[in-house]
Design a protein around this motif. Structure first.
Motif, PDB file in Angstrom:
ATOM      1  N   SER A   1       0.835  -1.217   0.000  1.00 13.97           N
ATOM      2  CA  SER A   1       0.000   0.000   0.000  1.00 13.97           C
ATOM      3  C   SER A   1       0.863   1.257   0.000  1.00 13.97           C
ATOM      4  CB  SER A   1      -0.954  -0.006   1.186  1.00 13.97           C
ATOM      5  OG  SER A   1      -0.223   0.030   2.398  1.00 13.97           O
ATOM      6  N   LEU A   2       1.985   1.263   0.737  1.00 17.81           N
ATOM      7  CA  LEU A   2       2.887   2.410   0.726  1.00 17.81           C
ATOM      8  C   LEU A   2       3.502   2.601  -0.661  1.00 17.81           C
ATOM      9  CD1 LEU A   2       4.705   2.039   4.166  1.00 17.81           C
ATOM     10  CD2 LEU A   2       2.978   3.724   3.521  1.00 17.81           C
ATOM     11  N   ALA A   3       3.821   1.510  -1.341  1.00 19.16           N
ATOM     12  CA  ALA A   3       4.380   1.613  -2.682  1.00 19.16           C
ATOM     13  C   ALA A   3       3.354   2.174  -3.663  1.00 19.16           C
ATOM     14  CB  ALA A   3       4.869   0.250  -3.153  1.00 19.16           C
ATOM     15  N   VAL A   4       2.093   1.768  -3.540  1.00 19.31           N
ATOM     16  CA  VAL A   4       1.042   2.287  -4.417  1.00 19.31           C
ATOM     17  C   VAL A   4       0.836   3.772  -4.183  1.00 19.31           C
ATOM     18  CG1 VAL A   4      -1.439   2.163  -4.911  1.00 19.31           C
ATOM     19  CG2 VAL A   4      -0.098   0.068  -4.722  1.00 19.31           C
ATOM     20  N   VAL A   5       0.818   4.209  -2.916  1.00 22.47           N
ATOM     21  CA  VAL A   5       0.662   5.631  -2.603  1.00 22.47           C
ATOM     22  C   VAL A   5       1.848   6.418  -3.152  1.00 22.47           C
ATOM     23  CG1 VAL A   5       0.600   7.281  -0.693  1.00 22.47           C
ATOM     24  CG2 VAL A   5      -0.818   5.237  -0.614  1.00 22.47           C
ATOM     25  N   ASN A   6       3.044   5.868  -3.010  1.00 25.76           N
ATOM     26  CA  ASN A   6       4.240   6.543  -3.515  1.00 25.76           C
ATOM     27  C   ASN A   6       4.180   6.694  -5.031  1.00 25.76           C
ATOM     28  OD1 ASN A   6       6.755   7.733  -3.578  1.00 25.76           O
ATOM     29  ND2 ASN A   6       7.859   5.799  -3.454  1.00 25.76           N
ATOM     30  N   VAL A   7       3.754   5.667  -5.736  1.00 18.98           N
ATOM     31  CA  VAL A   7       3.632   5.729  -7.193  1.00 18.98           C
ATOM     32  C   VAL A   7       2.587   6.765  -7.584  1.00 18.98           C
ATOM     33  CG1 VAL A   7       2.858   4.421  -9.220  1.00 18.98           C
ATOM     34  CG2 VAL A   7       4.472   3.410  -7.632  1.00 18.98           C
ATOM     35  N   ARG A   8       1.473   6.812  -6.847  1.00 19.88           N
ATOM     36  CA  ARG A   8       0.421   7.791  -7.153  1.00 19.88           C
ATOM     37  C   ARG A   8       0.938   9.210  -7.020  1.00 19.88           C
ATOM     38  NH1 ARG A   8      -4.367   9.704  -3.492  1.00 19.88           N
ATOM     39  NH2 ARG A   8      -2.480  10.075  -2.329  1.00 19.88           N
ATOM     40  N   GLU A   9       1.706   9.471  -5.939  1.00 19.73           N
ATOM     41  CA  GLU A   9       2.239  10.811  -5.718  1.00 19.73           C
ATOM     42  C   GLU A   9       3.240  11.197  -6.801  1.00 19.73           C
ATOM     43  OE1 GLU A   9       3.798  10.718  -1.775  1.00 19.73           O
ATOM     44  OE2 GLU A   9       1.820  10.789  -0.839  1.00 19.73           O
ATOM     45  N   VAL A  10       4.093  10.253  -7.205  1.00 14.85           N
ATOM     46  CA  VAL A  10       5.088  10.545  -8.241  1.00 14.85           C
ATOM     47  C   VAL A  10       4.398  10.833  -9.577  1.00 14.85           C
ATOM     48  CG1 VAL A  10       6.953   9.514  -9.603  1.00 14.85           C
ATOM     49  CG2 VAL A  10       6.962   9.293  -7.114  1.00 14.85           C
ATOM     50  N   VAL A  11       3.410  10.022  -9.923  1.00 16.69           N
ATOM     51  CA  VAL A  11       2.678  10.240 -11.182  1.00 16.69           C
ATOM     52  C   VAL A  11       1.919  11.563 -11.126  1.00 16.69           C
ATOM     53  CG1 VAL A  11       0.782   9.338 -12.608  1.00 16.69           C
ATOM     54  CG2 VAL A  11       2.527   7.795 -11.748  1.00 16.69           C
ATOM     55  N   GLU A  12       1.353  11.891  -9.971  1.00 16.09           N
ATOM     56  CA  GLU A  12       0.628  13.156  -9.801  1.00 16.09           C
ATOM     57  C   GLU A  12       1.553  14.354  -9.997  1.00 16.09           C
ATOM     58  OE1 GLU A  12      -1.166  14.706  -5.842  1.00 16.09           O
ATOM     59  OE2 GLU A  12      -2.607  13.299  -6.688  1.00 16.09           O
ATOM     60  N   GLU A  13       2.757  14.264  -9.430  1.00 16.99           N
ATOM     61  CA  GLU A  13       3.743  15.353  -9.605  1.00 16.99           C
ATOM     62  C   GLU A  13       4.171  15.472 -11.065  1.00 16.99           C
ATOM     63  OE1 GLU A  13       6.978  14.611  -6.966  1.00 16.99           O
ATOM     64  OE2 GLU A  13       5.786  14.974  -5.163  1.00 16.99           O
ATOM     65  N   GLN A  14       4.341  14.350 -11.746  1.00 12.36           N
ATOM     66  CA  GLN A  14       4.764  14.405 -13.149  1.00 12.36           C
ATOM     67  C   GLN A  14       3.653  14.999 -14.019  1.00 12.36           C
ATOM     68  OE1 GLN A  14       6.017  10.452 -14.204  1.00 12.36           O
ATOM     69  NE2 GLN A  14       8.014  10.670 -13.197  1.00 12.36           N
ATOM     70  N   ILE A  15       2.400  14.682 -13.712  1.00 14.17           N
ATOM     71  CA  ILE A  15       1.290  15.238 -14.489  1.00 14.17           C
ATOM     72  C   ILE A  15       1.205  16.733 -14.245  1.00 14.17           C
ATOM     73  CG2 ILE A  15      -1.225  15.281 -14.676  1.00 14.17           C
ATOM     74  CD1 ILE A  15      -1.193  12.252 -14.280  1.00 14.17           C
ATOM     75  N   LEU A  16       1.373  17.159 -12.996  1.00 21.20           N
ATOM     76  CA  LEU A  16       1.315  18.597 -12.691  1.00 21.20           C
ATOM     77  C   LEU A  16       2.500  19.321 -13.307  1.00 21.20           C
ATOM     78  CD1 LEU A  16       0.110  18.588  -8.974  1.00 21.20           C
ATOM     79  CD2 LEU A  16      -1.196  19.237 -10.993  1.00 21.20           C
ATOM     80  N   GLY A  17       3.616  18.656 -13.448  1.00 18.93           N
ATOM     81  CA  GLY A  17       4.791  19.254 -14.067  1.00 18.93           C
ATOM     82  C   GLY A  17       4.629  19.442 -15.569  1.00 18.93           C
ATOM     83  N   LEU A  18       3.766  18.677 -16.211  1.00 18.05           N
ATOM     84  CA  LEU A  18       3.544  18.797 -17.646  1.00 18.05           C
ATOM     85  C   LEU A  18       2.654  19.996 -17.992  1.00 18.05           C
ATOM     86  CD1 LEU A  18       2.998  15.077 -18.685  1.00 18.05           C
ATOM     87  CD2 LEU A  18       5.001  16.495 -19.113  1.00 18.05           C
ATOM     88  N   THR A  19       1.814  20.421 -17.079  1.00 18.03           N
ATOM     89  CA  THR A  19       0.887  21.516 -17.395  1.00 18.03           C
ATOM     90  C   THR A  19       1.462  22.881 -17.131  1.00 18.03           C
ATOM     91  OG1 THR A  19      -0.099  21.369 -15.203  1.00 18.03           O
ATOM     92  CG2 THR A  19      -1.151  20.172 -17.002  1.00 18.03           C
TER      93      THR A  19
END
Length: 144
Positions: free
Chosen positions: A126-144
């Protein structure tokens, strides 16, 4: 004392002369089954001709067969049942502990999973899934 070549059950068989002869006989029977089968009638004939002490005693009367079944009074008590159950469960626990400590990891995967191990792995997942979600969220916000 020199180190033995054989290990395990074969080592036990090769410790005595009878075991060594047994291994040789099994090897001969495996390698040459036709020859062994051709010698079987000869061996059977020799064995039948050998007189045994029991064959010479023809005057022994046939005695009845007695089967002892015990009484209802000799039934096992509760304490003896309890002791046998405790010994059996202790033996199962010892075998399980030995199997979990001595088996390679491939075999350990077939054993039942303990709750403690299950909880620790699900927490890490569960910690790994949350970590992946946060990293993907930051990358998506970085694209906009």
């Amino acid at each position: 004392m020199s180190a033995g070549v054989a290990r395990g059950p074969l080592q036990l068989l090769l410790q005595s002369a009878a075991g060594q002869y047994g291994i040789i006989v099994m090897g001969v029977f495996t390698m040459f089954p036709e020859k062994v089968q051709s010698f079987l009638p000869v061996i059977q004939k020799v064995l039948l001709e050998v007189s045994s002490p029991l064959a010479l005693q023809d005057n022994i009367p046939n005695l009845p067969i007695i089967i002892h079944t015990g009484n209802a009074q000799q039934a096992r008590s509760i304490t003896s049942n309890l002791v046998s159950y405790l010994i059996s469960s202790g033996a199962v626990c010892v075998v399980y502990l030995a199997a979990t400590n001595a088996l390679p990891t491939g075999m350990k995967e077939m054993l039942p999973v303990t709750r403690k191990f299950f909880e620790s792995t699900t927490k890490a997942l569960s910690l790994a899934v949350v970590n992946v979600r946060e990293v993907v969220e930051e990358q998506i916000l970085g694209l906009t």
